[in-house]
Structures are given as C-alpha cells and as structure tokens.
Design a protein around this motif. Structure first.
Motif, PDB file in Angstrom:
ATOM      1  N   VAL A  93       6.455  -0.467  -4.555  1.00 34.25           N
ATOM      2  CA  VAL A  93       5.607  -0.048  -3.739  1.00 34.25           C
ATOM      3  C   VAL A  93       5.149   1.544  -4.403  1.00 34.25           C
ATOM      4  CG1 VAL A  93       4.227   0.223  -2.139  1.00 34.25           C
ATOM      5  CG2 VAL A  93       5.228  -1.278  -2.136  1.00 34.25           C
ATOM      6  N   GLY A  94       3.857   1.360  -4.408  1.00 30.39           N
ATOM      7  CA  GLY A  94       3.213   3.700  -5.449  1.00 30.39           C
ATOM      8  C   GLY A  94       4.687   3.654  -6.729  1.00 30.39           C
ATOM      9  N   TYR A  95       4.946   4.820  -5.953  1.00 31.18           N
ATOM     10  CA  TYR A  95       5.817   5.106  -6.998  1.00 31.18           C
ATOM     11  C   TYR A  95       7.288   5.511  -6.627  1.00 31.18           C
ATOM     12  CZ  TYR A  95       2.717   8.946  -8.467  1.00 31.18           C
ATOM     13  OH  TYR A  95       2.028   9.456  -8.848  1.00 31.18           O
ATOM     14  N   SER A  96       7.802   4.376  -6.018  1.00 33.04           N
ATOM     15  CA  SER A  96       9.125   3.687  -5.503  1.00 33.04           C
ATOM     16  C   SER A  96       9.493   2.825  -6.214  1.00 33.04           C
ATOM     17  CB  SER A  96       8.965   2.782  -3.700  1.00 33.04           C
ATOM     18  OG  SER A  96       9.366   4.443  -3.207  1.00 33.04           O
ATOM     19  N   ASP A 151       6.858   6.175   0.017  1.00 34.78           N
ATOM     20  CA  ASP A 151       6.317   4.914  -0.009  1.00 34.78           C
ATOM     21  C   ASP A 151       7.081   3.624  -0.271  1.00 34.78           C
ATOM     22  OD1 ASP A 151       4.013   5.657  -1.410  1.00 34.78           O
ATOM     23  OD2 ASP A 151       4.914   6.048  -3.543  1.00 34.78           O
ATOM     24  N   CYS A 162       1.349  -1.018  -0.082  1.00 42.81           N
ATOM     25  CA  CYS A 162      -0.063   0.184   0.273  1.00 42.81           C
ATOM     26  C   CYS A 162       1.266   1.599   0.101  1.00 42.81           C
ATOM     27  CB  CYS A 162      -1.059   0.420   0.965  1.00 42.81           C
ATOM     28  SG  CYS A 162      -2.585  -1.299   1.202  1.00 42.81           S
ATOM     29  N   SER A 163       0.831   2.351  -0.681  1.00 43.48           N
ATOM     30  CA  SER A 163       1.482   3.771  -1.179  1.00 43.48           C
ATOM     31  C   SER A 163       1.136   4.386   0.226  1.00 43.48           C
ATOM     32  CB  SER A 163       0.665   4.228  -2.603  1.00 43.48           C
ATOM     33  OG  SER A 163       1.142   5.909  -2.180  1.00 43.48           O
ATOM     34  N   SER A 164       2.086   5.162   1.157  1.00 43.55           N
ATOM     35  CA  SER A 164       1.396   5.841   1.574  1.00 43.55           C
ATOM     36  C   SER A 164       1.147   7.162   1.395  1.00 43.55           C
ATOM     37  CB  SER A 164       3.090   6.599   2.509  1.00 43.55           C
ATOM     38  OG  SER A 164       3.316   4.755   3.243  1.00 43.55           O
TER      39      SER A 164
END
Ligand SMILES: *[C@@H]1O[C@H](CO)[C@@H](O)[C@H](O)[C@H]1NC(C)=O
Ligand SMILES: *[C@@H]1O[C@H](CO)[C@@H](O)[C@H](O)[C@H]1NC(C)=O
Ligand SMILES: *[C@@H]1O[C@H](CO)[C@@H](O)[C@H](O)[C@H]1NC(C)=O
Length: 241
Positions: free
Chosen positions: A132-135, A127, A87-89
């Motif tokens: 995850v997310g943009y990482s 992230d 899950c993206s922070s």
C-alpha cells in the motif's frame, strides 16, 4: 575497585551517548527539508522506511509530522491508519484530511491545512500493509498472504523499530487512530500492543487509547445500498451472512 567502577560508569555513559547519537543520526537521515511548493513551517517532519521483516525484505513507509502550537516534547504520539484495504495513509489521511498540508488545485504546491491534528499531537502516518502506498516487500508472495493479523504484527514491528530511531518518543502517551477499514486495523493493533504491554511496568509504547471513524456506519450503509440494488433472492444470500 574504585577505578574499575569509574571506568565502567564512563563506558556506560559513553555507550549511552553513542546510542543516542546513532538514533538521532538515523532520524536526521529521514528529516524532510522542504516539500515541493511547501509554505514555511515551524515544525519538523520526517519520512522514510522501517524494516518490519528483514528476511522477507518487507518495509513500511511513514510520514511523521511533529506537533506545532503545543510543545512536541510533551504532546502525545498519535498513529493514523487509513483503511481500504489498500488506502495510503500518506495519500489520504495526511494529504487530504488531517495532515499539515493540503494540495493546491495546480497539483504542484501546498497550502496549510487549517485543521491539522499536529496542532495537538505528534502525527505518525503509516502506509500499511506492505504493498500500500510506498510500503513494499521484496517477496512477491507477501502480496498474496496479506491479512489483518499480519497487518497488525507488521505495524507493531514498525512501531517498535521506529521508536529505536526516535527514542524521545518512548514512554510517551500513545494513541492509535484511523478510519474506514482501519476500523479493523486499529482495534487489532491496539489489542496486540495491550497484550504485549501486559506485566511491563513502563512500556515503551505507552498505549492510552484508540479511536476509529465510520467503520460500522460505512458497513451498514454499503450493505443497505447493496441490498437495495440486488434482487430479493440475493438479499437472502448476502444479508443472511
Ligand atoms: C529490497 O531489495 C532492494 C534491492 O536489493 C534493497 O535495496 C532493499 O534494502 C531491500 N529491502 C529490504 C527491506 O530489505
Ligand atoms: C508555530 O506555528 C503555529 C501556527 O502558525 C503557531 O500556532 C505556533 O505558536 C507556532 N509555534 C512556535 C513555537 O512558534
Ligand atoms: C498472526 O501473525 C503472527 C506473525 O505473522 C503469527 O506469528 C501468528 O501465528 C498469527 N496468528 C494467527 C492467529 O494467525
């Protein structure tokens, strides 16, 4: 002698000024002017990538929202981590829960969150882990060797490198927070910070505490649901673990 001392002092001053300017320039490059459809605000925001493993080409993405209502210069630094894993922070914590903004139903504009945590703290949304997310990572194998220990070490490297970009947050009161599966990430990262700080008089990560939400209750709840949904034999197998 005296001349040499003056020269050395001048050089030291110059180098320190150069370092401060460089750090500020790196941070300035990350400054968010204005997000699409964003209402005007009186606090600063930054986002960008921090490399955590140069050899692998692994970098983590952050969104930093400085404090408003309390002075950013003295308010604590708080890291927020969502769980999952996966899950993206930025997508959840920052955009749907405790960030400065919420997204309007039109999907194009933002409104002010009435209960943002940056009313009392400088909020750093990360992230994590890579993927995850943009990482991301430039080494595909990284996506198959993820795990809580690696996540903790990457997050630690992120924090240390991020503080080089934002040196004004070195030695600031620092807290680690998160929810759900971050009930694993938060204590493991906290332990790593605590251990690395041991014996250091004025650590740059001035760790004060951590806070997690729901992990145990989520697990119990999910386990209960799972047990209710499966057969008696299966209960013996799963719940016995
Ligand atoms: C990943 O690869 C791209 C393309 O070569 C490069 O621009 C980027 O800097 C690399 N990322 C890291 C963290 O090394
Ligand atoms: C910034 O805005 C917040 C919320 O509107 C307000 O509480 C705060 O006093 C403002 N701070 C400054 C420095 O104007
Ligand atoms: C945890 O990860 C670090 C960095 O990747 C590594 O050096 C260390 O050996 C790992 N520890 C364990 C117990 O796997």
């Amino acid at each position: 002698m005296a001349t040499a001392a003056v020269l050395a002092a001048t050089l030291a001053l110059f180098l320190r000024a150069a370092a401060a300017t460089a750090a500020t320039a790196a941070a300035e490059a990350d400054r968010i002017g204005r997000l699409p459809g964003q209402p005007p605000v009186n606090f600063s925001m930054y986002s960008g990538y921090v490399t955590v493993d140069a050899a692998a080409g692994r970098a983590l993405f952050y969104w930093f929202i400085e404090a408003a209502g309390v002075p950013a210069e003295s308010a604590p630094l708080v890291l927020w981590l969502n769980g999952g894993p996966g899950c993206s922070s930025v997508g959840y914590g920052a955009s749907e829960e405790l960030g400065a903004f919420r997204i309007n139903a039109d999907g194009r504009t933002l409104y002010l969150n009435p209960y943002p945590w940056n009313k009392v703290a400088n909020m750093l949304f990360l992230d994590s882990p890579a993927g995850v997310g943009y990482s991301y990572s430039n080494s595909t194998s990284d996506l198959y060797t993820a795990g809580d220990n690696k996540t903790a070490h990457d997050s630690y490297n992120f924090l240390v490198n991020w503080l080089e970009r934002f040196p004004q947050y070195k030695h600031r009161d620092f807290y680690i927070t998160g929810e759900s599966y971050a009930g694993h990430y938060v204590p493991q990262l906290s332990q790593l910070v605590y251990r690395n700080n041991k014996g250091i008089e004025k650590p740059i990560l001035n760790f004060k505490g951590f806070m997690v939400r729901t992990q145990i209750f989520m697990n119990l709840y999910l386990l209960l649901m799972f047990c209710l949904l499966i057969s008696v034999e299966m209960i013996g197998w799963k719940c016995g673990n």
